[in-house]
Scaffold this active site. Sequence first.
Site, PDB file in Angstrom:
ATOM      1  N   CYS A 183       0.646   0.565   8.451  1.00  0.00           N
ATOM      2  CA  CYS A 183       0.401   1.049   7.499  1.00  0.00           C
ATOM      3  C   CYS A 183      -0.652   0.792   6.188  1.00  0.00           C
ATOM      4  O   CYS A 183      -1.342  -0.070   5.706  1.00  0.00           O
ATOM      5  CB  CYS A 183       0.604   2.788   7.010  1.00  0.00           C
ATOM      6  N   CYS A 184       0.199  -0.190   5.908  1.00  0.00           N
ATOM      7  CA  CYS A 184       0.318  -1.224   4.821  1.00  0.00           C
ATOM      8  C   CYS A 184      -1.209  -2.083   5.163  1.00  0.00           C
ATOM      9  O   CYS A 184      -1.935  -2.595   3.778  1.00  0.00           O
ATOM     10  CB  CYS A 184       1.283  -1.286   4.159  1.00  0.00           C
ATOM     11  N   CYS A 194       5.018  -4.258   0.206  1.00  0.00           N
ATOM     12  CA  CYS A 194       3.619  -3.626   1.987  1.00  0.00           C
ATOM     13  C   CYS A 194       2.686  -4.770   1.924  1.00  0.00           C
ATOM     14  O   CYS A 194       2.317  -4.288   3.054  1.00  0.00           O
ATOM     15  CB  CYS A 194       2.462  -3.196   0.263  1.00  0.00           C
ATOM     16  N   CYS A 219       4.250   7.424  -0.252  1.00  0.00           N
ATOM     17  CA  CYS A 219       4.898   6.571  -0.652  1.00  0.00           C
ATOM     18  C   CYS A 219       5.345   6.514  -1.271  1.00  0.00           C
ATOM     19  O   CYS A 219       6.664   5.461  -2.017  1.00  0.00           O
ATOM     20  CB  CYS A 219       5.179   5.547   0.524  1.00  0.00           C
ATOM     21  N   CYS A 236       0.658   4.625  -3.177  1.00  0.00           N
ATOM     22  CA  CYS A 236       0.239   5.736  -2.104  1.00  0.00           C
ATOM     23  C   CYS A 236       1.422   6.694  -2.269  1.00  0.00           C
ATOM     24  O   CYS A 236       2.189   6.529  -2.436  1.00  0.00           O
ATOM     25  CB  CYS A 236      -0.317   5.316  -0.574  1.00  0.00           C
TER      26      CYS A 236
END
Length: 243
Positions: free
Chosen positions: A115-116, A232, A207, A204
């Site tokens: 995702c990162c 990240c 997170c 985010c």
Amino acid sequence: MSNTFDAEALATEYAAKSPQEILKLAFAHFDDLWLSFSGADDIVVLDMAWKINPQLRVFTLDTGRLHPETYRFLEEVRKHYDIQLEVLSPDQQALEAYVKAKGLFDFYESGHGECCGIRKIAPLRRKLATVDAWITGQRRDQSPGTRSNVPVVEVDGAFSTADRQLIKFNPLANYTSEDVWNYIRMLEIPYNPLHERGFVSIGCEPCTRPVLPNQHEREGRWWWEEATQKECGLHAGNLIARG
């Protein structure tokens, strides 16, 4: 860029110098220099840099998953300093394909890396491929597992290429969280209101969570993962250096 820039030697020479002196070094050597502003305590390094050079260039990453308070804070900073804020976004097709295949919260099961990678690293890589040097707000005390050896200036091991060297300045490397907040309070500069609700390290929304008294600030990020891997990818060189 200066042909005589020796990052390793200057890291030693400037190791104990003030953030302002490190920033002046950066501005003196590089024209294509950008400051990365994440919307958390990077406000301190932005304020310092702006006072040295009000024409500084600033970018930020919009992952699409930030807190509403962070978006409003970014706009407050833009107006407060009267600066242009270049907002980097993920590639739409890559993001849509990822969400379609994995859903919106895959990172809780599979880790935050993919995702990162789409929301942060790919946009950052596109940007850094066009610049000579960048400034971050990294501090050694932010994450003892991954940032304890951050130098004040370095060759960026994560984003340099075989034919292109990227220089990275970390003027706040020696600062503590207390130093940051003393600066913010003394000069009454803007800060993210989430800090008033126990959020210390802000990323985010899915997170990031508040931390309890005496918890380290990094415990509020990716809390479901092993502590020494809590990067990240923006500063992946910290992990590479430890390998």
